[in-house]
Motif scaffolding. Structure first.
Motif, PDB file in Angstrom:
ATOM      1  N   LEU A  17      -6.368 -33.324 -31.214  1.00 41.46           N
ATOM      2  CA  LEU A  17      -7.247 -32.801 -30.172  1.00 41.46           C
ATOM      3  C   LEU A  17      -6.556 -31.714 -29.363  1.00 41.46           C
ATOM      4  CD1 LEU A  17      -8.960 -36.068 -28.911  1.00 41.46           C
ATOM      5  CD2 LEU A  17     -10.083 -34.149 -30.024  1.00 41.46           C
ATOM      6  N   SER A  18      -5.270 -31.885 -29.078  1.00 38.95           N
ATOM      7  CA  SER A  18      -4.518 -30.868 -28.337  1.00 38.95           C
ATOM      8  C   SER A  18      -4.517 -29.546 -29.095  1.00 38.95           C
ATOM      9  CB  SER A  18      -3.067 -31.319 -28.118  1.00 38.95           C
ATOM     10  OG  SER A  18      -3.009 -32.409 -27.252  1.00 38.95           O
ATOM     11  N   GLN A  19      -4.285 -29.636 -30.396  1.00 37.57           N
ATOM     12  CA  GLN A  19      -4.272 -28.434 -31.220  1.00 37.57           C
ATOM     13  C   GLN A  19      -5.647 -27.786 -31.258  1.00 37.57           C
ATOM     14  OE1 GLN A  19      -2.715 -30.196 -34.786  1.00 37.57           O
ATOM     15  NE2 GLN A  19      -0.587 -29.802 -34.202  1.00 37.57           N
ATOM     16  N   ARG A  20      -6.683 -28.604 -31.345  1.00 44.10           N
ATOM     17  CA  ARG A  20      -8.054 -28.078 -31.379  1.00 44.10           C
ATOM     18  C   ARG A  20      -8.397 -27.372 -30.073  1.00 44.10           C
ATOM     19  NH1 ARG A  20     -11.699 -25.502 -33.511  1.00 44.10           N
ATOM     20  NH2 ARG A  20     -13.826 -26.178 -33.267  1.00 44.10           N
ATOM     21  N   VAL A  21      -8.002 -27.957 -28.941  1.00 42.52           N
ATOM     22  CA  VAL A  21      -8.250 -27.337 -27.637  1.00 42.52           C
ATOM     23  C   VAL A  21      -7.561 -25.969 -27.578  1.00 42.52           C
ATOM     24  CG1 VAL A  21      -7.740 -27.487 -25.155  1.00 42.52           C
ATOM     25  CG2 VAL A  21      -8.668 -29.469 -26.354  1.00 42.52           C
ATOM     26  N   GLU A  22      -6.321 -25.898 -28.030  1.00 43.30           N
ATOM     27  CA  GLU A  22      -5.595 -24.631 -28.020  1.00 43.30           C
ATOM     28  C   GLU A  22      -6.295 -23.589 -28.892  1.00 43.30           C
ATOM     29  OE1 GLU A  22      -1.437 -25.084 -28.905  1.00 43.30           O
ATOM     30  OE2 GLU A  22      -1.245 -26.719 -27.466  1.00 43.30           O
ATOM     31  N   GLU A  23      -6.761 -24.002 -30.063  1.00 43.07           N
ATOM     32  CA  GLU A  23      -7.470 -23.081 -30.955  1.00 43.07           C
ATOM     33  C   GLU A  23      -8.727 -22.542 -30.290  1.00 43.07           C
ATOM     34  OE1 GLU A  23      -8.417 -25.123 -34.575  1.00 43.07           O
ATOM     35  OE2 GLU A  23      -6.317 -25.520 -35.036  1.00 43.07           O
ATOM     36  N   ILE A  24      -9.484 -23.428 -29.693  1.00 39.79           N
ATOM     37  CA  ILE A  24     -10.743 -23.016 -29.069  1.00 39.79           C
ATOM     38  C   ILE A  24     -10.478 -22.093 -27.881  1.00 39.79           C
ATOM     39  CG2 ILE A  24     -12.772 -23.838 -27.801  1.00 39.79           C
ATOM     40  CD1 ILE A  24     -12.682 -26.328 -29.581  1.00 39.79           C
ATOM     41  N   GLN A  25      -9.456 -22.404 -27.091  1.00 36.69           N
ATOM     42  CA  GLN A  25      -9.153 -21.583 -25.921  1.00 36.69           C
ATOM     43  C   GLN A  25      -8.735 -20.171 -26.327  1.00 36.69           C
ATOM     44  OE1 GLN A  25      -6.308 -24.139 -23.903  1.00 36.69           O
ATOM     45  NE2 GLN A  25      -7.858 -24.772 -22.432  1.00 36.69           N
ATOM     46  N   ARG A  26      -8.111 -20.027 -27.479  1.00 36.30           N
ATOM     47  CA  ARG A  26      -7.687 -18.705 -27.944  1.00 36.30           C
ATOM     48  C   ARG A  26      -8.832 -17.909 -28.542  1.00 36.30           C
ATOM     49  NH1 ARG A  26      -2.312 -20.861 -30.598  1.00 36.30           N
ATOM     50  NH2 ARG A  26      -3.894 -22.088 -31.573  1.00 36.30           N
ATOM     51  N   ALA A  27      -9.875 -18.594 -28.968  1.00 36.26           N
ATOM     52  CA  ALA A  27     -11.009 -17.923 -29.619  1.00 36.26           C
ATOM     53  C   ALA A  27     -11.854 -17.195 -28.573  1.00 36.26           C
ATOM     54  CB  ALA A  27     -11.864 -18.942 -30.364  1.00 36.26           C
ATOM     55  N   PRO A  28     -12.295 -16.000 -28.913  1.00 34.73           N
ATOM     56  CA  PRO A  28     -13.188 -15.289 -27.980  1.00 34.73           C
ATOM     57  C   PRO A  28     -14.524 -16.011 -27.879  1.00 34.73           C
ATOM     58  CG  PRO A  28     -12.969 -14.087 -30.058  1.00 34.73           C
ATOM     59  CD  PRO A  28     -12.015 -15.244 -30.120  1.00 34.73           C
ATOM     60  N   GLY A  29     -15.056 -16.049 -26.680  1.00 32.50           N
ATOM     61  CA  GLY A  29     -16.346 -16.691 -26.473  1.00 32.50           C
ATOM     62  C   GLY A  29     -16.306 -18.199 -26.608  1.00 32.50           C
ATOM     63  N   SER A  30     -15.170 -18.783 -26.310  1.00 34.36           N
ATOM     64  CA  SER A  30     -15.046 -20.236 -26.435  1.00 34.36           C
ATOM     65  C   SER A  30     -15.918 -20.934 -25.394  1.00 34.36           C
ATOM     66  CB  SER A  30     -13.586 -20.668 -26.292  1.00 34.36           C
ATOM     67  OG  SER A  30     -13.066 -20.259 -25.051  1.00 34.36           O
ATOM     68  N   SER A  31     -16.403 -22.096 -25.771  1.00 33.31           N
ATOM     69  CA  SER A  31     -17.314 -22.861 -24.932  1.00 33.31           C
ATOM     70  C   SER A  31     -16.533 -23.751 -23.961  1.00 33.31           C
ATOM     71  CB  SER A  31     -18.207 -23.716 -25.821  1.00 33.31           C
ATOM     72  OG  SER A  31     -18.844 -24.708 -25.070  1.00 33.31           O
ATOM     73  N   ASP A  32     -16.763 -23.545 -22.678  1.00 40.72           N
ATOM     74  CA  ASP A  32     -16.102 -24.383 -21.669  1.00 40.72           C
ATOM     75  C   ASP A  32     -16.533 -25.838 -21.801  1.00 40.72           C
ATOM     76  OD1 ASP A  32     -14.769 -22.196 -20.648  1.00 40.72           O
ATOM     77  OD2 ASP A  32     -16.188 -21.874 -19.003  1.00 40.72           O
ATOM     78  N   GLY A  33     -17.786 -26.050 -22.161  1.00 37.77           N
ATOM     79  CA  GLY A  33     -18.284 -27.411 -22.326  1.00 37.77           C
ATOM     80  C   GLY A  33     -17.579 -28.137 -23.458  1.00 37.77           C
ATOM     81  N   GLU A  34     -17.358 -27.446 -24.568  1.00 35.37           N
ATOM     82  CA  GLU A  34     -16.669 -28.050 -25.704  1.00 35.37           C
ATOM     83  C   GLU A  34     -15.216 -28.367 -25.344  1.00 35.37           C
ATOM     84  OE1 GLU A  34     -15.827 -27.247 -30.446  1.00 35.37           O
ATOM     85  OE2 GLU A  34     -16.704 -25.654 -29.241  1.00 35.37           O
ATOM     86  N   ILE A  35     -14.577 -27.439 -24.655  1.00 32.87           N
ATOM     87  CA  ILE A  35     -13.191 -27.658 -24.228  1.00 32.87           C
ATOM     88  C   ILE A  35     -13.115 -28.858 -23.289  1.00 32.87           C
ATOM     89  CG2 ILE A  35     -11.281 -26.680 -22.892  1.00 32.87           C
ATOM     90  CD1 ILE A  35     -12.175 -23.915 -24.021  1.00 32.87           C
ATOM     91  N   ALA A  36     -14.030 -28.938 -22.352  1.00 28.88           N
ATOM     92  CA  ALA A  36     -14.045 -30.053 -21.395  1.00 28.88           C
ATOM     93  C   ALA A  36     -14.232 -31.381 -22.115  1.00 28.88           C
ATOM     94  CB  ALA A  36     -15.139 -29.843 -20.355  1.00 28.88           C
TER      95      ALA A  36
END
Length: 55
Positions: A17-36
């Motif tokens: 999950l930590s790795q997935r959060v980092e991937e999403i945060q680096r992606a343009p247009g990442s969803s704050d809801g998904e990260i949360a």
């Protein structure tokens, strides 16, 4: 499944999950809801690991 192997599986899920959060945060247009949501899952797993480690 023994307690120690269960804790190890939880640690693997937490790392994943930590790795997935980092991937999403680096992606343009990442969803704050998904990260949360992922961060909430990480916290639940971390709390479960802590609870099981004190047993």
């Amino acid at each position: 499944m023994s307690l120690s192997s269960h804790v190890e599986e939880l640690k693997k899920k937490h790392l994943s999950l930590s790795q997935r959060v980092e991937e999403i945060q680096r992606a343009p247009g990442s969803s704050d809801g998904e990260i949360a949501e992922l961060k909430k899952q990480k916290l639940r797993i971390k709390e479960e690991i802590a609870r099981l480690s004190t047993v």
